[in-house]
Write a protein that holds these residues in place. Structure first.
Motif, PDB file in Angstrom:
ATOM      1  N   TYR A   1      21.912   6.068   7.429  1.00 51.41           N
ATOM      2  CA  TYR A   1      20.732   6.028   8.325  1.00 51.41           C
ATOM      3  C   TYR A   1      19.790   5.164   7.853  1.00 51.41           C
ATOM      4  CZ  TYR A   1      22.717  10.361  10.180  1.00 51.41           C
ATOM      5  OH  TYR A   1      23.617  10.942  10.932  1.00 51.41           O
ATOM      6  N   GLU A   2      19.218   4.211   8.657  1.00 52.37           N
ATOM      7  CA  GLU A   2      18.545   2.942   8.088  1.00 52.37           C
ATOM      8  C   GLU A   2      17.133   3.353   8.005  1.00 52.37           C
ATOM      9  OE1 GLU A   2      19.232   0.159   6.918  1.00 52.37           O
ATOM     10  OE2 GLU A   2      21.334  -0.053   7.216  1.00 52.37           O
ATOM     11  N   ARG A   3      16.897   4.499   8.479  1.00 51.09           N
ATOM     12  CA  ARG A   3      15.312   4.820   8.709  1.00 51.09           C
ATOM     13  C   ARG A   3      14.651   4.928   7.230  1.00 51.09           C
ATOM     14  NH1 ARG A   3      14.687   9.651  12.711  1.00 51.09           N
ATOM     15  NH2 ARG A   3      12.519   9.537  11.948  1.00 51.09           N
ATOM     16  N   ASP A   4      13.411   4.964   7.089  1.00 49.56           N
ATOM     17  CA  ASP A   4      12.678   5.194   5.793  1.00 49.56           C
ATOM     18  C   ASP A   4      13.036   6.423   5.271  1.00 49.56           C
ATOM     19  OD1 ASP A   4      11.314   2.758   6.274  1.00 49.56           O
ATOM     20  OD2 ASP A   4       9.369   3.553   6.706  1.00 49.56           O
ATOM     21  N   ALA A   5      13.412   6.359   4.092  1.00 56.95           N
ATOM     22  CA  ALA A   5      13.866   7.800   3.397  1.00 56.95           C
ATOM     23  C   ALA A   5      12.375   8.389   2.866  1.00 56.95           C
ATOM     24  CB  ALA A   5      14.680   7.516   2.002  1.00 56.95           C
ATOM     25  N   MET A   6      12.264   9.618   2.691  1.00 55.73           N
ATOM     26  CA  MET A   6      11.127  10.335   2.245  1.00 55.73           C
ATOM     27  C   MET A   6      11.659  10.283   0.788  1.00 55.73           C
ATOM     28  SD  MET A   6       8.732  10.451   4.587  1.00 55.73           S
ATOM     29  CE  MET A   6       7.730  11.780   4.205  1.00 55.73           C
ATOM     30  N   HIS A   7      11.629  11.818   0.303  1.00 56.44           N
ATOM     31  CA  HIS A   7      11.752  12.075  -1.160  1.00 56.44           C
ATOM     32  C   HIS A   7      13.331  12.122  -1.639  1.00 56.44           C
ATOM     33  CE1 HIS A   7      12.832  15.411   0.785  1.00 56.44           C
ATOM     34  NE2 HIS A   7      13.166  16.220  -0.230  1.00 56.44           N
TER      35      HIS A   7
ATOM     36  N   SER B   1       3.692  14.037  -4.527  1.00 54.22           N
ATOM     37  CA  SER B   1       4.524  13.462  -3.316  1.00 54.22           C
ATOM     38  C   SER B   1       4.827  12.149  -3.095  1.00 54.22           C
ATOM     39  CB  SER B   1       4.074  14.245  -1.922  1.00 54.22           C
ATOM     40  OG  SER B   1       4.163  15.599  -2.039  1.00 54.22           O
ATOM     41  N   GLU B   2       3.681  11.470  -3.223  1.00 56.48           N
ATOM     42  CA  GLU B   2       3.649   9.816  -3.171  1.00 56.48           C
ATOM     43  C   GLU B   2       4.714   9.286  -4.155  1.00 56.48           C
ATOM     44  OE1 GLU B   2      -0.176   8.254  -2.164  1.00 56.48           O
ATOM     45  OE2 GLU B   2       0.272   7.084  -4.030  1.00 56.48           O
ATOM     46  N   GLN B   3       4.766   9.677  -5.302  1.00 56.85           N
ATOM     47  CA  GLN B   3       5.477   9.172  -6.499  1.00 56.85           C
ATOM     48  C   GLN B   3       6.903   9.614  -6.007  1.00 56.85           C
ATOM     49  OE1 GLN B   3       4.272   7.219  -8.945  1.00 56.85           O
ATOM     50  NE2 GLN B   3       6.448   6.792  -9.280  1.00 56.85           N
ATOM     51  N   ALA B   4       7.202  10.631  -5.589  1.00 55.05           N
ATOM     52  CA  ALA B   4       8.324  11.235  -5.283  1.00 55.05           C
ATOM     53  C   ALA B   4       8.989  10.695  -3.941  1.00 55.05           C
ATOM     54  CB  ALA B   4       8.552  12.793  -4.791  1.00 55.05           C
ATOM     55  N   VAL B   5       8.572  10.111  -3.287  1.00 56.73           N
ATOM     56  CA  VAL B   5       8.801   9.324  -2.019  1.00 56.73           C
ATOM     57  C   VAL B   5       8.899   8.006  -2.591  1.00 56.73           C
ATOM     58  CG1 VAL B   5       8.264   8.257   0.078  1.00 56.73           C
ATOM     59  CG2 VAL B   5       7.822  10.658  -0.362  1.00 56.73           C
ATOM     60  N   LEU B   6       8.394   7.267  -3.335  1.00 57.52           N
ATOM     61  CA  LEU B   6       8.402   5.898  -3.800  1.00 57.52           C
ATOM     62  C   LEU B   6       9.552   5.903  -4.898  1.00 57.52           C
ATOM     63  CD1 LEU B   6       7.192   3.198  -4.296  1.00 57.52           C
ATOM     64  CD2 LEU B   6       5.677   4.027  -6.205  1.00 57.52           C
TER      65      LEU B   6
ATOM     66  N   ASP C   1       1.074  -1.117   0.034  1.00 55.19           N
ATOM     67  CA  ASP C   1      -0.011   0.076  -0.020  1.00 55.19           C
ATOM     68  C   ASP C   1       1.022   1.323   0.036  1.00 55.19           C
ATOM     69  OD1 ASP C   1      -1.998   1.943   0.498  1.00 55.19           O
ATOM     70  OD2 ASP C   1      -2.414   1.025   2.300  1.00 55.19           O
ATOM     71  N   PRO C   2       0.726   2.285  -0.889  1.00 54.03           N
ATOM     72  CA  PRO C   2       1.473   3.128  -0.989  1.00 54.03           C
ATOM     73  C   PRO C   2       1.262   4.030   0.406  1.00 54.03           C
ATOM     74  CG  PRO C   2      -0.211   3.517  -2.563  1.00 54.03           C
ATOM     75  CD  PRO C   2      -0.290   2.323  -2.128  1.00 54.03           C
ATOM     76  N   GLU C   3       0.470   4.069   1.140  1.00 49.65           N
ATOM     77  CA  GLU C   3       0.336   4.756   2.490  1.00 49.65           C
ATOM     78  C   GLU C   3       1.477   4.544   3.362  1.00 49.65           C
ATOM     79  OE1 GLU C   3      -2.119   6.782   2.176  1.00 49.65           O
ATOM     80  OE2 GLU C   3      -1.779   7.540   4.426  1.00 49.65           O
ATOM     81  N   ALA C   4       1.863   3.008   3.194  1.00 51.13           N
ATOM     82  CA  ALA C   4       3.001   2.522   3.902  1.00 51.13           C
ATOM     83  C   ALA C   4       4.294   3.280   3.877  1.00 51.13           C
ATOM     84  CB  ALA C   4       3.064   1.072   3.824  1.00 51.13           C
ATOM     85  N   LEU C   5       4.346   3.973   2.758  1.00 49.77           N
ATOM     86  CA  LEU C   5       5.675   4.941   2.388  1.00 49.77           C
ATOM     87  C   LEU C   5       5.682   6.152   3.536  1.00 49.77           C
ATOM     88  CD1 LEU C   5       4.976   5.493  -1.353  1.00 49.77           C
ATOM     89  CD2 LEU C   5       6.979   4.235  -0.227  1.00 49.77           C
ATOM     90  N   PHE C   6       4.461   6.284   4.079  1.00 47.28           N
ATOM     91  CA  PHE C   6       4.613   7.482   5.245  1.00 47.28           C
ATOM     92  C   PHE C   6       4.346   7.179   6.581  1.00 47.28           C
ATOM     93  CE2 PHE C   6       2.961   9.135   1.012  1.00 47.28           C
ATOM     94  CZ  PHE C   6       4.034   9.895   0.737  1.00 47.28           C
ATOM     95  N   ARG C   7       4.870   5.937   6.885  1.00 46.08           N
ATOM     96  CA  ARG C   7       4.554   5.373   8.371  1.00 46.08           C
ATOM     97  C   ARG C   7       5.470   6.027   9.384  1.00 46.08           C
ATOM     98  NH1 ARG C   7       7.206  -0.385   6.592  1.00 46.08           N
ATOM     99  NH2 ARG C   7       9.422   0.343   6.347  1.00 46.08           N
ATOM    100  N   GLU C   8       6.372   6.802   9.008  1.00 47.79           N
ATOM    101  CA  GLU C   8       7.284   7.505  10.058  1.00 47.79           C
ATOM    102  C   GLU C   8       6.612   8.729  10.356  1.00 47.79           C
ATOM    103  OE1 GLU C   8      11.016   7.738  10.523  1.00 47.79           O
ATOM    104  OE2 GLU C   8      11.600   5.574   9.894  1.00 47.79           O
TER     105      GLU C   8
END
Lengths: 445, 476
Positions: free
Chosen positions: B365-371, B343-348, A22-29
């Motif tokens: 840093y192992e944390r989730d990257a944003m854009h 924004s979603e695609q930039a992050v993806l 789910d793309p929503e999971a991209l923003f879980r932080e």
């Protein structure tokens, strides 16, 4: 409408590669409490066709300079721009490039900046110039800050004949740094030299005069330079870019720094921006310059190339000790200016200046022949002031009915000049235009 | 490249009529200039010169441009065309207000959209670029404290991962800069922040997601602590492209924000401007907005200069209007769903690219990257001597623009990568393959990488010479 090239199956593949469904999971932080949780309340998307319709409708509700004969200037001018300027500026290799941090693939931008600096130096008669500033007003503010840093003092003297908008912006920057600004009074439409000399005491970092000044009058700047230098202050000249082609350049009348608004070099007035500030100085002030500077060098094989140089002045290296926080400036506008200057050449630039000056003299004479439009005395350049026997507030709409855009009512900036108008004449104004203005004023009276 | 100042004279074109001989008679001889030594060029030579320069440049239309923190997304062509409509481009800023209502409505609509996107109460469109937006915001914060009689706030806190403009701006606004370190998770070190907080603090400047591409998930707590000592929060909007329609600085607790329309809202970078840096603020800061302020009245729009508590204007007129037109067109073209999707695609795209590269370069840093995300060439450099800069130069030979290198300063041998949403999967894979092959080459033949670039118009340029023997302009 959007500009995303990815297809839905591609998005799916990318998410799966990340182990997400789910793309929503991209923003879980992002903590749930901070999520917007609703669509943005904005108008729905438009197709390009609809977008064009909407913007065209908005544009039609404005009075373009194409629809009138304009005598409005006061810092933004209706000038002729050769077709080649926009041809070059619309090349996407220029306008879609970033600040040239990788010089090997940015020689186009860097060479153009170097050429812009070369033109600014040649035209101002000063030694070094930067890659551009946001506009003339912020360039003046930065020049004021430079003068204070260079002299270790914290007071500036600025002529009231300097563009009021420039002085306001200078005031904003000065307050931020605890710089005091003293205004030198007018004598007629020129800077009062005696009063300025008195204000120019030993605590003054810089004296600021304009050539020509806001009223179009030609100043005699040398006494200001002498007085500034006597007390160890800098002379900062605000010089009109068109005037530089025919008036004694700042470097030769004693200016240490010259700044100005260079919209006249090939940029449309664009409702006040983007504009183009230029910034030039004596060589010994090089390390205090704000903004980007391009310089020539060579690669290992001896090929000439250009780089951003003296970067230790700048925010990305020096951080809080930088000479300025300026980062993005007006590179594409500087490119437009460089193409404009290259195409017109010295002859064309002198013609533009001389046509404007000749037109202004013609207009002044024509207006002097209309009862009540008593004009200022010479010498002036391409703008001049007259009194108006009709309240400018009423005159403007009446002229507009006749297809003429009036000059600036000075009441906007100078309460003591409530009955006066600042008229501007550029190379675009013909004898017929000027005569039409004269006749319209006669009719309205 | 050769400068046009080095070309021989050719016959210039005729652009304006010749001026009459006596045209300059009104100018006193003492103030006249007789000489004007500048190049004479025929138009064809001007055209060829600048075409050659264009060929020596790399733009977004040339290929992927993954400069971290710069958001090099596609610049829609229609925006270029629309911004040149005569009613927008050929509009004088002193035109009577009743004849510029279309322009003012456009500005108002843009300001409303930016308010909604940022969660702020009021917007000034005046600042010319991000750094000027920062200065505007910080001057307003200063004026706010002063107006409340809250003297003695002489410090601004910035994290060590901040853009250089942040500390430079704080200094220009007359503040002392206090730097706080990042913690092991790549966020603000809360303990260090706590120690830095005092009644001397005017503001904290923060980018979120930060320059490591990491979302500061404790932002609510940070905001609470800064507000607790009477300080305000300033949001550097350079990274807004990650969060449009997802979260808003206003909801995170920020009091002032600037946006880079030339990043998030697709107005072209122009090789280093013009940009536009609107500033948004919460209601308590609204009286301090720069003049003039756009107002909607029953009779239409107008500008108000009657703002006694304003910091004053930061530049002439109303802003980089031509850029505002493009940003408005972009927002209208995308609409609410399109902005969120961007924004979603930039992050993806960033996350996918990081995934494709995590096994060949260090992941600090192992944390989730944003854009965007930051990798490090530290291990590679230790093993082969090849530095991040060398990788960047070798990438040029692969025909792609390299990422930002050596920023943020908190990561050694940093490569900061921001692909943006307008790159396709194929382009992302192409960049990943190019980086992987350069890393492989570095391990196999480090000297080849250190010699790069070889296929560009010039090779590595001698920057030391540029300073030691300055050549800052040609003499005609």
């Amino acid at each position: 409408m959007g500009y995303l090239p990815s297809t839905a199956p591609e998005r799916g593949r990318m998410l799966r590669a990340l182990g997400l469904d789910d793309p929503e999971a991209l923003f879980r932080e992002i903590p749930a409490a901070l999520r917007l949780g609703r669509p943005l309340a904005l108008e729905p998307a438009l197709s390009e066709l609809e977008l064009e319709r909407e913007l065209t409708d908005l544009a039609r509700r404005n009075l373009s300079l194409d629809e009138v004969v304009s005598f409005l200037g006061a810092g933004a001018y209706d000038r002729f721009v050769p077709a080649i300027v926009d041809e070059v500026v619309r090349r996407s290799e220029f306008y879609t490039a970033y600040t040239p941090y990788q010089p090997e693939v940015s020689q186009g931008t860097l060479t153009a900046i170097y050429e812009f600096q070369s033109y600014v130096c040649a035209l101002t008669g000063l030694d070094v110039a930067n890659a551009s500033m946001y506009d003339g007003a912020s360039a003046l503010a930065e020049a004021g800050v430079l003068a204070c840093h260079a002299t270790g003092r914290d007071r500036l003297v600025v002529s009231r004949a300097v563009d009021p908008v420039f002085r306001q912006v200078l005031g904003t920057y000065a307050r931020g740094q605890g710089i005091r600004v003293s205004e030198a009074p007018l004598s007629g439409y020129r800077t009062d030299a005696d009063a300025t000399a008195q204000l120019t005491a030993g605590d003054v970092a810089g004296v600021i005069v304009a050539q020509p000044n806001f009223f179009g009058a030609i100043e005699d700047p040398e006494p200001f330079a002498r007085r500034a230098h006597e007390v160890g202050a800098l002379l900062i000249a605000v010089a009109d870019p068109v005037g530089l082609a025919v008036l004694k350049p700042p470097g030769r009348f004693g200016a240490d720094v010259a700044v100005g608004e260079a919209q006249s070099w090939g940029l449309p007035p664009s409702f006040g921006g983007p504009f183009l500030g230029y910034f030039a100085a004596r060589r010994d002030l090089l390390r205090r310059l704000p903004g980007r500077i391009a310089g020539g060098t060579v690669d290992r094989e001896g090929r000439v190339g250009y780089v951003l140089t003296f970067q230790t002045r700048e925010q990305h290296i020096r951080r809080e000790r930088a000479t300025s926080n300026v980062c993005t400036n007006q590179a594409l506008c500087a490119l437009a200016a460089t193409v404009y200057l290259a195409a017109l050449g010295p002859g064309g630039l002198r013609d533009v200046a001389a046509l404007s000056a000749a037109g202004a003299r013609r207009a002044r004479s024509r207006l002097a022949a209309v009862r009540g439009y008593e004009p200022m005395t010479e010498p002036f350049f391409q703008e001049f002031v007259t009194r108006s026997p009709v309240d400018p507030e009423e005159l403007g709409p009446k002229l507009l009915e006749r297809g003429i855009l009036m000059g600036l009512p000075l009441a906007v900036h100078y309460p003591e000049f409530a009955d006066r108008i600042l008229w501007a004449v550029t190379e675009r104004r013909t004898e017929r235009d000027i005569d039409a203005l004269g006749r319209a004023l006669e009719e309205i009276a | 490249m050769t400068s046009l100042f080095a070309s021989g004279p050719t016959r210039p074109g005729s652009y304006v009529p010749h001026a009459p001989e006596d045209a300059l008679e009104g100018i006193p001889a003492a103030q006249r200039r007789e000489d004007l030594d500048l190049p004479h060029m025929a138009e064809i030579e001007v055209a060829r010169h600048f075409t050659a320069l264009a060929h020596a440049n790399y733009g977004i239309d040339t290929g992927i441009y993954p400069l971290g923190s710069c958001t090099m997304k596609y610049n829609p062509k229609v925006n270029e065309a629309l911004s040149r409509l005569p009613g927008l481009a050929r509009l004088h800023p002193y035109t009577p207000v009743e004849r510029v209502q279309g322009a003012l409505e456009l500005m108002d609509r843009l300001a409303r959209a930016l308010r909604e996107i940022t969660g702020m109460d009021a917007i000034s469109l005046q600042p010319a670029a991000g750094a000027q937006g920062e200065l505007t915001g910080i001057l307003m914060i200063r004026a706010y404290h002063e107006a409340r009689g809250d003297a003695g706030r002489d410090q601004v806190i910035v994290p060590d991962s901040a853009h250089g403009t942040n500390p430079a701006t704080a200094a220009m606004a007359g503040f002392q800069v206090v730097t706080v370190p990042s913690d092991a998770r790549g966020g603000v070190d809360i303990d260090a922040l706590e120690r830095a907080l005092s009644p001397r603090v005017a503001a904290l400047m923060l980018t979120n997601p930060n320059t490591l591409g990491i979302f500061e998930d404790r932002i609510a707590e940070i905001a609470q602590r800064v507000h607790g000592v009477g300080g305000l929060l300033y949001y550097d909007g350079a990274n807004l492209n990650a969060i449009m329609g997802i979260t808003r600085p206003g909801d995170m607790g920020f009091d002032a924000v600037h946006l880079n329309l030339h990043k998030t809202f697709s107005t072209p970078h122009g090789g280093g401007g013009p940009g536009a840096g609107p500033v948004g603020v919460k209601a308590p800061l609204e009286p301090f907005l720069p003049t003039p302020v756009l107002e909607a009245t029953a009779d239409g729009y107008r500008f108000s200069w009657e703002r006694p508590r304003s910091i004053g204007p930061v530049r002439s007129f109303f802003g980089n209007f031509g850029m505002l037109v493009r940003a408005y067109a972009y927002i209208r073209a995308l609409g609410p769903e399109g902005l969120r999707e961007a924004s979603e695609q930039a992050v993806l795209n960033a996350r996918y690219l990081k995934h494709r590269l995590a096994d060949v370069l260090d992941v600090p840093y192992e944390r989730d990257a944003m854009h965007e995300f930051v990798l490090s060439a530290r291990s590679l450099q230790r093993a082969t001597g090849v530095r991040a800069l060398d990788l960047a130069k070798r990438l040029l030979d692969h025909g792609v623009h390299p990422p930002t290198v050596y920023f943020p300063l908190v990561v050694e041998e940093a490569l900061m990568i921001e692909p943006t949403e307008t790159e396709s999967l194929q382009r992302l894979d192409g960049l990943a393959e190019a980086i992987r092959s350069v890393v492989a080459e570095a391990r196999r033949d480090p000297d080849a990488v250190r010699r790069a670039p070889e296929r560009t118009p010039v090779g590595r340029l001698d920057e030391v010479r540029a300073v030691r023997a300055p050549d800052l302009g040609a003499r005609p």
